[in-house]
Design a protein around this motif. Sequence first.
Motif, PDB file in Angstrom:
ATOM      1  N   ASN A 108       0.776  -1.154  -0.248  1.00 12.46           N
ATOM      2  CA  ASN A 108       0.030  -0.140   0.051  1.00 12.46           C
ATOM      3  C   ASN A 108       0.858   1.257   0.043  1.00 12.46           C
ATOM      4  O   ASN A 108       1.698   1.259   0.598  1.00 12.46           O
ATOM      5  N   GLY A 109       0.377   2.389  -0.766  1.00 11.61           N
ATOM      6  CA  GLY A 109       1.273   3.582  -0.917  1.00 11.61           C
ATOM      7  C   GLY A 109       2.394   3.437  -1.866  1.00 11.61           C
ATOM      8  O   GLY A 109       2.983   4.471  -1.866  1.00 11.61           O
ATOM      9  N   ALA A 110       2.774   2.539  -2.269  1.00  9.26           N
ATOM     10  CA  ALA A 110       3.928   2.281  -2.951  1.00  9.26           C
ATOM     11  C   ALA A 110       3.767   3.130  -4.552  1.00  9.26           C
ATOM     12  O   ALA A 110       4.655   3.537  -4.951  1.00  9.26           O
ATOM     13  N   GLY A 111       2.197   3.111  -4.920  1.00 12.25           N
ATOM     14  CA  GLY A 111       1.997   3.851  -6.121  1.00 12.25           C
ATOM     15  C   GLY A 111       1.356   3.126  -7.135  1.00 12.25           C
ATOM     16  O   GLY A 111       1.438   3.286  -8.555  1.00 12.25           O
ATOM     17  N   LYS A 112       0.950   1.859  -6.554  1.00 11.19           N
ATOM     18  CA  LYS A 112       0.300   0.883  -7.786  1.00 11.19           C
ATOM     19  C   LYS A 112      -0.852   1.310  -8.715  1.00 11.19           C
ATOM     20  O   LYS A 112      -0.940   1.381  -9.621  1.00 11.19           O
ATOM     21  N   THR A 113      -1.872   2.127  -7.878  1.00  8.79           N
ATOM     22  CA  THR A 113      -2.910   2.551  -8.419  1.00  8.79           C
ATOM     23  C   THR A 113      -2.517   3.707  -9.399  1.00  8.79           C
ATOM     24  O   THR A 113      -2.959   3.906 -10.565  1.00  8.79           O
ATOM     25  N   THR A 114      -1.568   4.597  -8.972  1.00  7.06           N
ATOM     26  CA  THR A 114      -1.263   5.600  -9.834  1.00  7.06           C
ATOM     27  C   THR A 114      -0.495   5.260 -11.006  1.00  7.06           C
ATOM     28  O   THR A 114      -0.608   5.491 -12.146  1.00  7.06           O
ATOM     29  N   PHE A 115       0.442   3.948 -10.886  1.00  4.84           N
ATOM     30  CA  PHE A 115       1.190   3.543 -11.598  1.00  4.84           C
ATOM     31  C   PHE A 115       0.188   2.988 -12.912  1.00  4.84           C
ATOM     32  O   PHE A 115       0.408   2.857 -14.044  1.00  4.84           O
ATOM     33  N   LEU A 249      10.646   8.947  -7.708  1.00 10.42           N
ATOM     34  CA  LEU A 249      12.191   9.429  -8.125  1.00 10.42           C
ATOM     35  C   LEU A 249      11.998  10.949  -8.295  1.00 10.42           C
ATOM     36  O   LEU A 249      13.109  11.326  -8.679  1.00 10.42           O
ATOM     37  N   ASP A 250      10.901  11.354  -8.178  1.00 11.33           N
ATOM     38  CA  ASP A 250      10.950  13.044  -8.384  1.00 11.33           C
ATOM     39  C   ASP A 250      11.364  13.490  -7.122  1.00 11.33           C
ATOM     40  O   ASP A 250      11.771  14.738  -7.029  1.00 11.33           O
ATOM     41  N   GLY A 251      11.040  12.989  -5.828  1.00 13.22           N
ATOM     42  CA  GLY A 251      11.378  13.455  -4.537  1.00 13.22           C
ATOM     43  C   GLY A 251      12.871  13.407  -4.365  1.00 13.22           C
ATOM     44  O   GLY A 251      13.527  13.207  -5.010  1.00 13.22           O
ATOM     45  N   GLY A 275       6.389  11.483 -10.594  1.00 16.83           N
ATOM     46  CA  GLY A 275       5.373  12.462 -10.120  1.00 16.83           C
ATOM     47  C   GLY A 275       4.009  11.988 -10.204  1.00 16.83           C
ATOM     48  O   GLY A 275       3.759  10.907 -10.322  1.00 16.83           O
ATOM     49  N   GLU A 276       3.137  12.667  -9.648  1.00 17.97           N
ATOM     50  CA  GLU A 276       1.775  12.173  -9.369  1.00 17.97           C
ATOM     51  C   GLU A 276       0.843  12.215 -10.601  1.00 17.97           C
ATOM     52  O   GLU A 276      -0.135  11.672 -10.708  1.00 17.97           O
ATOM     53  N   LYS A 277       1.275  13.014 -11.713  1.00 24.82           N
ATOM     54  CA  LYS A 277       0.397  13.096 -12.910  1.00 24.82           C
ATOM     55  C   LYS A 277       0.396  11.898 -13.826  1.00 24.82           C
ATOM     56  O   LYS A 277       1.526  11.299 -13.762  1.00 24.82           O
TER      57      LYS A 277
HETATM   58  P1  GDP Z   1      -1.067   2.268  -3.980  1.00 22.09           P
HETATM   59  O1  GDP Z   1      -1.562   2.107  -2.578  1.00 22.09           O
HETATM   60  O2  GDP Z   1       0.115   1.464  -4.102  1.00 22.09           O
HETATM   61  O3  GDP Z   1      -2.075   1.984  -4.883  1.00 22.09           O
HETATM   62  O4  GDP Z   1      -0.419   3.812  -4.241  1.00 22.09           O
HETATM   63  P2  GDP Z   1      -1.088   5.198  -4.831  1.00 22.09           P
HETATM   64  O5  GDP Z   1      -1.145   5.046  -6.175  1.00 22.09           O
HETATM   65  O6  GDP Z   1      -2.519   5.440  -4.172  1.00 22.09           O
HETATM   66  O7  GDP Z   1       0.030   6.114  -4.365  1.00 22.09           O
HETATM   67  C1  GDP Z   1       0.255   6.587  -3.289  1.00 22.09           C
HETATM   68  C2  GDP Z   1       0.542   8.071  -3.271  1.00 22.09           C
HETATM   69  O8  GDP Z   1       1.704   8.353  -3.807  1.00 22.09           O
HETATM   70  C3  GDP Z   1      -0.590   9.002  -4.023  1.00 22.09           C
HETATM   71  O9  GDP Z   1      -0.688  10.229  -3.082  1.00 22.09           O
HETATM   72  C4  GDP Z   1       0.212   9.196  -5.350  1.00 22.09           C
HETATM   73  O10 GDP Z   1      -0.353  10.517  -5.542  1.00 22.09           O
HETATM   74  C5  GDP Z   1       1.661   9.005  -4.857  1.00 22.09           C
HETATM   75  N1  GDP Z   1       2.413   8.724  -6.123  1.00 22.09           N
HETATM   76  C6  GDP Z   1       2.313   7.824  -6.555  1.00 22.09           C
HETATM   77  N2  GDP Z   1       3.560   7.454  -7.556  1.00 22.09           N
HETATM   78  C7  GDP Z   1       4.425   8.697  -7.325  1.00 22.09           C
HETATM   79  C8  GDP Z   1       5.383   9.332  -8.219  1.00 22.09           C
HETATM   80  O11 GDP Z   1       5.821   8.949  -9.177  1.00 22.09           O
HETATM   81  N3  GDP Z   1       6.031  10.481  -7.454  1.00 22.09           N
HETATM   82  C9  GDP Z   1       5.315  11.086  -6.613  1.00 22.09           C
HETATM   83  N4  GDP Z   1       5.723  12.057  -6.122  1.00 22.09           N
HETATM   84  N5  GDP Z   1       4.069  10.464  -5.945  1.00 22.09           N
HETATM   85  C10 GDP Z   1       3.577   9.545  -6.130  1.00 22.09           C
END
Ligand code: GDP
Length: 295
Positions: A108-115, A249-251, A275-277
Amino acid sequence: MFENLQDKLDRAFKVLKGQGTITEINVAETMKEIRKALLDADVNYKTAKAFTDDVRQKALGQNVLTAVSPGQLLTKIMNDELAELMGGSASELETNANPTIILIAGLNGAGKTTFSGKLANFLKTKKGKKPLLVAGDVYRPAAIDQLQVLGGQIDVPVYVNLESKDPVGIAQEGIAEAKRNGNNVVIIDTAGRLAIDEAMMNEIAAVKQSTNPHEILFVVDSMTGQDAVNTAKAFNDRLDFSGVVLTKLDGDTRGGAALSIKSVVNKPIKFIGTGEKMDALDVFYPDRMASRILG
Ligand code: GDP
């Protein structure tokens, strides 16, 4: 990105660059500095040691000591070695099958859904594919909403079944829906946990078994340092994934994860999140990353 490692390597290299000639002793000294820098950046010890041993040997083999610009030559050797360590060349995603099934895994929080959204967008806009996203995180309604919002932004359909708590069933329904609608890529977002958990692993393993995916992409937050490597190992032991996605990797992240994961799990890093976009996604190029790390 990689500021920490970069700064430290810069410092180590300053010694070399400032000198007209280099002795064997200060090559060894510099390697020690570089190894320290890598360890500080969360590269695991074995990787750091193997890297500096290789570089040192190549440096001596290529007569760095008598080269016109030893610092430059050593930088090139390190660059090549770093790129090699991170997989050599870019690793393509397997998308020939119709439909191609891609399973997304990670904590959780890794960025799965965003990716998942970014990948759908990438495949649609850059590869001319017709993706379908499948909302498989049955425990977090917010994750389902989030995927629907992202799908709306990039104009990619999202398969959702709010009645079901069965990720295997949802994944299969999603694939059937893709076949009906002519979607040639199915991206299945799965549920994570805060930490590695047997129930989560069993569930993703069951989704894997029932969907027989062409790609399993393990998503990991690059800001989690050495933990990223441990998590990668646990997921790979259980899922035998096909590639890694390093997010955030933008952070102000450390470079350790990129350097270590490949050598520890022996799987290619395929994408990086910057990034988040929805367009903040890059294909992972080891040589570019190496240049970025070394500056
Ligand atoms: P999940 O729980 O694995 O599905 O994670 P989410 O996709 O919900 O991402 C968790 C948080 O990380 C969200 O606030 C996203 O906007 C942020 N996030 C995801 N990928 C990136 C990224 O490459 N860069 C930054 N800065 N934020 C990201």
